[in-house]
Design an enzyme around this catalytic site. Structure first.
Site, mmCIF file in Angstrom:
data_model
loop_
_atom_site.group_PDB
_atom_site.id
_atom_site.type_symbol
_atom_site.label_atom_id
_atom_site.label_comp_id
_atom_site.label_asym_id
_atom_site.label_seq_id
_atom_site.Cartn_x
_atom_site.Cartn_y
_atom_site.Cartn_z
ATOM 1 C CE LYS A 6 -0.274 -0.299 5.059
ATOM 2 N NZ LYS A 6 -1.086 -0.832 6.193
ATOM 3 N NE ARG A 39 -6.244 0.388 11.134
ATOM 4 C CZ ARG A 39 -5.055 0.197 10.589
ATOM 5 N NH1 ARG A 39 -4.181 1.179 10.510
ATOM 6 N NH2 ARG A 39 -4.713 -0.994 10.122
ATOM 7 C CE1 TYR A 71 12.711 32.011 3.961
ATOM 8 C CE2 TYR A 71 12.917 29.619 3.766
ATOM 9 C CZ TYR A 71 12.690 30.869 3.188
ATOM 10 O OH TYR A 71 12.452 30.952 1.852
ATOM 11 C CG MET A 75 9.638 23.852 -0.716
ATOM 12 S SD MET A 75 8.749 24.915 -1.856
ATOM 13 C CE MET A 75 7.546 25.658 -0.760
HETATM 14 C C1 LIG Z 1 -0.342 -1.804 6.905
HETATM 15 C C2 LIG Z 1 -0.932 -3.098 7.317
HETATM 16 C C3 LIG Z 1 -0.140 -4.260 7.405
HETATM 17 C C4 LIG Z 1 1.377 -4.211 7.322
HETATM 18 O O1 LIG Z 1 1.860 -3.764 8.561
HETATM 19 P P1 LIG Z 1 3.446 -3.559 8.862
HETATM 20 O O2 LIG Z 1 3.469 -3.084 10.254
HETATM 21 O O3 LIG Z 1 3.899 -2.518 7.908
HETATM 22 O O4 LIG Z 1 4.093 -4.863 8.644
HETATM 23 C C5 LIG Z 1 -0.759 -5.466 7.647
HETATM 24 N N1 LIG Z 1 -2.110 -5.532 7.825
HETATM 25 C C6 LIG Z 1 -2.898 -4.434 7.769
HETATM 26 C C7 LIG Z 1 -4.354 -4.569 8.004
HETATM 27 C C8 LIG Z 1 -2.339 -3.194 7.536
HETATM 28 O O5 LIG Z 1 -3.120 -2.101 7.512
#
Ligand SMILES: *Cc1c(COP(=O)(O)O)cnc(C)c1O
Length: 369
Positions: free
Chosen positions: A44, A143, A263, A311
């Protein structure tokens, strides 16, 4: 002038992504898994910023067949580079396209609520085919996933109305091996899934979960961070770093005591100092929180960031170096001498945020693919 002429034609900043190291991290996870457990790859957010098409392909070549993304569009981005055998799951549910677009591309949504399940059941009915899905049951993170109460309302008919590939859950504290949540979530996962009253394949562990041991492995593990070299544990990092980020020194100067730097004139030199201005800034994902806290490696030594992160550039103090660098020389921002987790600690964040913030201006080189 005796100074050698700087080569202006090279890139001002380069991000090297070592696909061979990503592949080795994948194989390392597979070796840690108990017999019979399969290993997916979580790619992802553009493979945590490294480039999902390149990364997914490199891991597919290590015989990975299960890929997780968060969004429909991320699934589309890797579909083209992966052969048909690769299964692509969409963690955030059946959003972003019509159900038939999921089906036609072979994308499998993770169903996170009873509402998702009803939606997918209806699609299965209207398409005349039980459509594949993963069902997510929450075991304590609150979640995503069905609550224990909602999971308790499931029956065989509801589960059989879709083509249920896995039932999954997700750890909230896996990176803290002694945290009581781990055992609690494991127990909840076992009891909620056995209460389903039918055999289902199970998926539970992220990277950290794999390190917690065989009890956490089930049928399919879902590592992400560790593939990219982020330490999934609180101990010594068992994974290999996968990126080298270097940026050019674009100017050097010598400043007097009390000279303001950057800055806001927020920093003032407490002694005369050699400074180097480096071509990386917050627009590149070099977080502004690294102001006064970040370090870069020049000639093998760490030099502190002084003044605010801009930046497009940062200023570092190179006074402590035995040999002063020249304009055009490289500074290592992330790499073998300073791993991503170290930069994250300087910024007060986690390696995940550093990698997923990596900017689009770097010249990217993929090696070992
Ligand atoms: C992002 C995610 C993972 C991977 O987790 P890591 O800590 O990066 O290994 C696995 N399962 C779900 C549901 C996730 O959202």
């Amino acid at each position: 002038m005796s100074k050698k002429q700087n080569d202006y034609s090279g890139a001002a900043s380069v991000l090297e992504i070592h696909l061979d190291k990503v592949a080795r991290n994948y194989l390392a996870f597979r070796k840690m898994l108990k017999n019979g457990a399969d290993c997916a790859a979580v790619v992802k957010a553009d493979a945590y910023g490294l480039g999902a098409p390149q990364v997914a392909r490199a891991i597919f070549d290590q015989e990975c067949r299960h890929f997780f993304v968060a969004h429909f569009d991320e699934a589309v981005a890797i579909r083209a580079v992966l052969p048909k055998e690769a299964l692509i799951y969409v963690l955030n549910g059946p959003y972003g396209a019509a159900p038939k677009d999921f089906a036609e591309n072979g994308f499998v949504p993770v169903l996170n609520s009873l509402q998702d399940l009803a939606y997918w059941t209806e699609f299965s009915a209207t398409s005349g085919k039980r459509q594949p899905a993963i069902l997510h049951i929450d075991t304590g993170m609150n979640r995503l996933g069905l609550s224990a109460k909602d999971a308790g309302t499931l029956n065989r008919d509801m589960l059989k109305a879709v083509d249920l590939r896995y039932v999954m859950s997700h750890l909230s504290c896996g990176d803290e091996p002694d945290h009581p949540m781990n055992a609690q979530q494991l127990a909840a996962f076992k009891s909620l899934t056995s209460a389903l009253g039918m055999p289902v394949r199970l998926s539970f562990a992220n990277s950290a979960g794999i390190l917690l041991g065989d009890d956490y492995h089930f049928d399919l593990a879902r590592p992400g961070c560790g593939l990219y070299g982020i330490n999934p544990s609180s101990g010594v990092n068992p994974m290999e770093g996968t990126v080298t980020l270097k940026a050019r020194i674009v100017q050097t100067r010598f400043i007097d005591i009390s000279s303001p730097v950057g800055y806001g004139a927020a920093y003032k030199a407490s002694a005369p100092a050699h400074c180097a201005t480096i071509s990386v800034g917050y627009a590149d994902g070099y977080l502004r929180s690294l102001t006064g806290r970040g370090k870069v490696v020049i000639n093998g030594e760490k030099c502190p960031v002084i003044g605010r992160v801009s930046m497009d550039s940062i200023i570092v103090d190179t006074t402590a170096l035995e040999v002063q660098p020249n304009q055009g020389d490289w500074a290592e921002i992330i790499g073998a001498q300073q791993l991503v987790d170290e930069v994250a600690a300087q910024a007060g964040t986690i390696g995940y945020e550093i990698l997923t913030s990596l900017g689009r201006r770097y010249r990217r080189h993929y090696t070992g693919g």
